[in-house]
Enzyme design. Sequence first.
Site, PDB file in Angstrom:
ATOM      1  N   GLY A 195       0.806  -1.238   0.000  1.00 43.84           N
ATOM      2  CA  GLY A 195       0.000   0.000   0.000  1.00 43.84           C
ATOM      3  C   GLY A 195       0.826   1.270   0.000  1.00 43.84           C
TER       4      GLY A 195
ATOM      5  CB  THR B 155      10.689   3.341  -5.559  1.00 45.46           C
ATOM      6  OG1 THR B 155      11.178   4.240  -6.561  1.00 45.46           O
ATOM      7  CG2 THR B 155      11.092   1.926  -5.941  1.00 45.46           C
TER       8      THR B 155
ATOM      9  CB  ALA C 141       1.286  27.353   4.458  1.00 45.94           C
TER      10      ALA C 141
ATOM     11  CG  HIS D 213     -33.792  21.505  -3.741  1.00 44.32           C
ATOM     12  ND1 HIS D 213     -32.932  22.541  -3.449  1.00 44.32           N
ATOM     13  CD2 HIS D 213     -34.818  21.573  -2.855  1.00 44.32           C
ATOM     14  CE1 HIS D 213     -33.416  23.225  -2.426  1.00 44.32           C
ATOM     15  NE2 HIS D 213     -34.563  22.654  -2.045  1.00 44.32           N
TER      16      HIS D 213
HETATM   17  P1  FAD Z   1       4.380   5.229  -2.635  1.00 40.50           P
HETATM   18  O1  FAD Z   1       2.993   5.204  -2.128  1.00 40.50           O
HETATM   19  O2  FAD Z   1       5.361   6.100  -1.938  1.00 40.50           O
HETATM   20  O3  FAD Z   1       4.887   3.726  -2.612  1.00 40.50           O
HETATM   21  C1  FAD Z   1       6.196   3.378  -2.922  1.00 40.50           C
HETATM   22  C2  FAD Z   1       6.498   2.034  -2.283  1.00 40.50           C
HETATM   23  O4  FAD Z   1       7.739   1.575  -2.803  1.00 40.50           O
HETATM   24  C3  FAD Z   1       6.684   2.093  -0.781  1.00 40.50           C
HETATM   25  O5  FAD Z   1       5.848   1.141  -0.165  1.00 40.50           O
HETATM   26  C4  FAD Z   1       8.159   1.753  -0.554  1.00 40.50           C
HETATM   27  O6  FAD Z   1       8.362   1.005   0.621  1.00 40.50           O
HETATM   28  C5  FAD Z   1       8.449   0.928  -1.779  1.00 40.50           C
HETATM   29  N1  FAD Z   1       9.855   0.905  -2.182  1.00 40.50           N
HETATM   30  C6  FAD Z   1      10.699   1.951  -2.363  1.00 40.50           C
HETATM   31  N2  FAD Z   1      11.902   1.548  -2.800  1.00 40.50           N
HETATM   32  C7  FAD Z   1      11.829   0.197  -2.890  1.00 40.50           C
HETATM   33  C8  FAD Z   1      12.734  -0.812  -3.295  1.00 40.50           C
HETATM   34  N3  FAD Z   1      13.959  -0.511  -3.738  1.00 40.50           N
HETATM   35  N4  FAD Z   1      12.327  -2.097  -3.236  1.00 40.50           N
HETATM   36  C9  FAD Z   1      11.089  -2.431  -2.822  1.00 40.50           C
HETATM   37  N5  FAD Z   1      10.163  -1.509  -2.448  1.00 40.50           N
HETATM   38  C10 FAD Z   1      10.535  -0.219  -2.490  1.00 40.50           C
HETATM   39  N6  FAD Z   1      -2.196  11.783  -2.028  1.00 40.50           N
HETATM   40  C11 FAD Z   1      -3.495  11.872  -2.381  1.00 40.50           C
HETATM   41  O7  FAD Z   1      -3.813  11.747  -3.569  1.00 40.50           O
HETATM   42  N7  FAD Z   1      -4.460  12.095  -1.437  1.00 40.50           N
HETATM   43  C12 FAD Z   1      -4.165  12.248  -0.131  1.00 40.50           C
HETATM   44  O8  FAD Z   1      -5.056  12.451   0.690  1.00 40.50           O
HETATM   45  C13 FAD Z   1      -2.807  12.181   0.263  1.00 40.50           C
HETATM   46  N8  FAD Z   1      -2.461  12.326   1.557  1.00 40.50           N
HETATM   47  C14 FAD Z   1      -1.148  12.220   1.912  1.00 40.50           C
HETATM   48  C15 FAD Z   1      -0.807  12.423   3.248  1.00 40.50           C
HETATM   49  C16 FAD Z   1       0.499  12.342   3.645  1.00 40.50           C
HETATM   50  C17 FAD Z   1       0.849  12.554   5.088  1.00 40.50           C
HETATM   51  C18 FAD Z   1       1.509  12.025   2.685  1.00 40.50           C
HETATM   52  C19 FAD Z   1       2.935  11.892   3.111  1.00 40.50           C
HETATM   53  C20 FAD Z   1       1.188  11.844   1.350  1.00 40.50           C
HETATM   54  C21 FAD Z   1      -0.147  11.952   0.956  1.00 40.50           C
HETATM   55  N9  FAD Z   1      -0.517  11.814  -0.374  1.00 40.50           N
HETATM   56  C22 FAD Z   1      -1.835  11.927  -0.733  1.00 40.50           C
HETATM   57  C23 FAD Z   1       0.463  11.529  -1.428  1.00 40.50           C
HETATM   58  C24 FAD Z   1       0.432  10.023  -1.770  1.00 40.50           C
HETATM   59  O9  FAD Z   1       0.719   9.286  -0.610  1.00 40.50           O
HETATM   60  C25 FAD Z   1       1.461   9.717  -2.848  1.00 40.50           C
HETATM   61  O10 FAD Z   1       1.248  10.547  -3.966  1.00 40.50           O
HETATM   62  C26 FAD Z   1       1.338   8.263  -3.285  1.00 40.50           C
HETATM   63  O11 FAD Z   1       1.522   7.381  -2.204  1.00 40.50           O
HETATM   64  C27 FAD Z   1       2.349   7.948  -4.383  1.00 40.50           C
HETATM   65  O12 FAD Z   1       2.216   6.617  -4.762  1.00 40.50           O
HETATM   66  P2  FAD Z   1       3.429   5.787  -5.351  1.00 40.50           P
HETATM   67  O13 FAD Z   1       2.845   4.453  -5.702  1.00 40.50           O
HETATM   68  O14 FAD Z   1       4.104   6.555  -6.399  1.00 40.50           O
HETATM   69  O15 FAD Z   1       4.472   5.628  -4.166  1.00 40.50           O
HETATM   70  P1  NAI Z   2       3.792  20.993  -0.550  1.00 36.03           P
HETATM   71  O1  NAI Z   2       4.665  21.103  -1.718  1.00 36.03           O
HETATM   72  O2  NAI Z   2       2.316  20.848  -0.725  1.00 36.03           O
HETATM   73  O3  NAI Z   2       3.988  22.255   0.403  1.00 36.03           O
HETATM   74  C1  NAI Z   2       5.223  22.609   0.938  1.00 36.03           C
HETATM   75  C2  NAI Z   2       5.141  24.038   1.414  1.00 36.03           C
HETATM   76  O4  NAI Z   2       6.313  24.327   2.132  1.00 36.03           O
HETATM   77  C3  NAI Z   2       5.058  25.049   0.269  1.00 36.03           C
HETATM   78  O5  NAI Z   2       4.040  25.970   0.566  1.00 36.03           O
HETATM   79  C4  NAI Z   2       6.433  25.686   0.257  1.00 36.03           C
HETATM   80  O6  NAI Z   2       6.420  27.023  -0.200  1.00 36.03           O
HETATM   81  C5  NAI Z   2       6.797  25.604   1.730  1.00 36.03           C
HETATM   82  N1  NAI Z   2       8.223  25.625   2.014  1.00 36.03           N
HETATM   83  C6  NAI Z   2       9.228  25.006   1.333  1.00 36.03           C
HETATM   84  N2  NAI Z   2      10.413  25.245   1.935  1.00 36.03           N
HETATM   85  C7  NAI Z   2      10.146  26.015   3.021  1.00 36.03           C
HETATM   86  C8  NAI Z   2      10.947  26.574   4.050  1.00 36.03           C
HETATM   87  N3  NAI Z   2      12.250  26.380   4.086  1.00 36.03           N
HETATM   88  N4  NAI Z   2      10.332  27.295   5.013  1.00 36.03           N
HETATM   89  C9  NAI Z   2       8.990  27.492   4.997  1.00 36.03           C
HETATM   90  N5  NAI Z   2       8.197  26.995   4.042  1.00 36.03           N
HETATM   91  C10 NAI Z   2       8.752  26.253   3.067  1.00 36.03           C
HETATM   92  O7  NAI Z   2       4.391  19.773   0.287  1.00 36.03           O
HETATM   93  P2  NAI Z   2       3.810  18.955   1.505  1.00 36.03           P
HETATM   94  O8  NAI Z   2       2.704  19.672   2.171  1.00 36.03           O
HETATM   95  O9  NAI Z   2       4.997  18.553   2.298  1.00 36.03           O
HETATM   96  O10 NAI Z   2       3.210  17.691   0.771  1.00 36.03           O
HETATM   97  C11 NAI Z   2       4.045  16.842  -0.024  1.00 36.03           C
HETATM   98  C12 NAI Z   2       3.253  16.176  -1.108  1.00 36.03           C
HETATM   99  O11 NAI Z   2       2.308  15.262  -0.583  1.00 36.03           O
HETATM  100  C13 NAI Z   2       2.500  17.190  -1.920  1.00 36.03           C
HETATM  101  O12 NAI Z   2       3.021  17.162  -3.239  1.00 36.03           O
HETATM  102  C14 NAI Z   2       1.099  16.738  -1.939  1.00 36.03           C
HETATM  103  O13 NAI Z   2       0.605  16.623  -3.244  1.00 36.03           O
HETATM  104  C15 NAI Z   2       1.092  15.360  -1.289  1.00 36.03           C
HETATM  105  N6  NAI Z   2      -0.015  15.324  -0.347  1.00 36.03           N
HETATM  106  C16 NAI Z   2      -1.283  15.353  -0.850  1.00 36.03           C
HETATM  107  C17 NAI Z   2      -2.351  15.406  -0.009  1.00 36.03           C
HETATM  108  C18 NAI Z   2      -3.695  15.482  -0.590  1.00 36.03           C
HETATM  109  O14 NAI Z   2      -3.843  15.227  -1.781  1.00 36.03           O
HETATM  110  N7  NAI Z   2      -4.712  15.810   0.187  1.00 36.03           N
HETATM  111  C19 NAI Z   2      -2.205  15.402   1.437  1.00 36.03           C
HETATM  112  C20 NAI Z   2      -0.832  15.415   1.862  1.00 36.03           C
HETATM  113  C21 NAI Z   2       0.201  15.357   0.985  1.00 36.03           C
END
Ligand code: FAD
Ligand code: NAI
Length: 466
Positions: free
Chosen positions: A38, A143, A181, A445
């Site tokens: 996942g 990854t 932010a 509605h």
């Molecule tokens: P990942 O989900 O990062 O999966 C990569 C996998 O590869 C991992 O399990 C890792 O262990 C594995 N891996 C890495 N290297 C190796 C290797 N060499 N061998 C074997 N396995 C390996 N996105 C949304 O759309 N909606 C959200 O609400 C949202 N909320 C988020 C909240 C947080 C706190 C964070 C951090 C991210 C959030 N995101 C959200 C972003 C979302 O999680 C990522 O965009 C998404 O997981 C990317 O999917 P992926 O398959 O590319 O990689």
């Molecule tokens: P982000 O790219 O959304 O925001 C980072 C923020 O930090 C920006 O506003 C940037 O200007 C600021 N920043 C960068 N360097 C800084 C510094 N030195 N001091 C102060 N501010 C600074 O990244 P975030 O929130 O860490 O999320 C990472 C990724 O995870 C995003 O690309 C997002 O798409 C994904 N994600 C998606 C979610 C969703 O779809 N609901 C939820 C959480 C994460």
Amino acid sequence: MSYDLVVIGTGPGGYVCAIRAAQLGLKTAVVEKRSTFGGTCLNVGCIPSKALLHASHAYEEAAEKFAGYGISTGPLSVDVKKLQAYKAEGIDGNVKGVEYLLKKNKIDTFHGVGRIAAVGQIEITSDDGKNQMIGAKNVVIATGSDVARLPGIELDEKVVVSSTGALDLPKVPKKMVVIGAGVIGLEIGSVWRRLGAEVVVVEFLDRILPGMDGEVSKNFQRILSKQGMTFKLATKVTKVENNGKSAKITMEPVAGGDAETLDADVVLVATGRIPYTAGLGLEDVGVQKDDRGRILTDARFSTNVTGIYAIGDVIAGPMLAHKAEDEGVAVAEIIAGKHGHVNYDVIPGVVYTAPEVASVGKTEEELKAAGVSYNVGKFPFTANGRAKVNQTTDGFVKILADSTTDRVLGVHIIGANAGELIHEAVIAMEFSASSEDIARSCHAHPTLSEAVKEAALSVEKRAIHM
Ligand code: FAD
Ligand code: NAI
């Protein structure tokens, strides 16, 4: 053992790719270094953050709204241990679901770190140090990404935390400083503020949620400030001193000026994420990356090395789970000789706060920069019957339509359930609809969706309820 396809990583990109490939008859295996499937999304990202957002929203509703509905409760309190157990249950249900789907689709699963030893050869090193080699006609690298670290600021995941530590706090902090932010800062900051923390968000730029429509970002900041979040914009953090129990944060205005310090018991570093390619052996097989460390791919997700593809957070584009999933499907179809593709113009983005913020297509700033002439249709939730009775009147729907053709170019929503409402716009845009097409479609509605129809009517200045 040899496979038609080996997928490295089982996040939303990897596991979806493997399932689609298996559906198309490819002999498929996945390699995952975590103990569960996942990826970031299910284990430490989308799912755990939404669990905490859901529960903390319910808490705030109970504290602020229930009495007004005539519902009385005893004094409210939060048991963070139980809250974390609820979150863990949600993760467990989801990762087990992926395990079931992989098995159901007869996909072989390997736990360990995958390395591309040579073209067509994947070496898997498990936790106990044992190695095995499998063959692969095609490899998809999925990854994902890792937390972007700030120079000189060490994450101990207790006092100075990334999103992973911030989703796992054992108690509600008294004061939390969030650096950044963006989506993570505002979502996780909202969780702990609702549960009682004082939350200060420090942002380098002069606005929150850079990349979002400017009007949306400004209004959203006003709403979050009203909820009690404090913002220090155009401010850079220069130092974080962690004494193991709390931290002192030093910051100064980006434009220059006096430094100031803040004390906090938790500092969340949320300044973005970077592609994760460590240990994959890309250099050995000559896979190219760009200057930001993202694997370079063409329109068919192929790297410069034949038979090696990449998708999801590890390549260019928004780091979103649904973008990774759609790329997973597309690349599996391409490998199977079909015509998979992703429409990057219509990928929604949602911030799961309350109200939610959702967006698809172009912002006003982007249209202006591209010299496109457009009309704006806007409708506030204060004028929507359902929002009024639900007392969720914060926000609006904004539709940007081409002024010559009326084609919908962008839709931006702040409001309750914006993350669900946006999909009407996604479908409309996928089918190249005009704002009139939306305006002429019957909307039930009383629903919040009526605000989307009214915004479409308002493109031609003929909204009914405004
Ligand atoms: P990942 O989900 O990062 O999966 C990569 C996998 O590869 C991992 O399990 C890792 O262990 C594995 N891996 C890495 N290297 C190796 C290797 N060499 N061998 C074997 N396995 C390996 N996105 C949304 O759309 N909606 C959200 O609400 C949202 N909320 C988020 C909240 C947080 C706190 C964070 C951090 C991210 C959030 N995101 C959200 C972003 C979302 O999680 C990522 O965009 C998404 O997981 C990317 O999917 P992926 O398959 O590319 O990689
Ligand atoms: P982000 O790219 O959304 O925001 C980072 C923020 O930090 C920006 O506003 C940037 O200007 C600021 N920043 C960068 N360097 C800084 C510094 N030195 N001091 C102060 N501010 C600074 O990244 P975030 O929130 O860490 O999320 C990472 C990724 O995870 C995003 O690309 C997002 O798409 C994904 N994600 C998606 C979610 C969703 O779809 N609901 C939820 C959480 C994460």
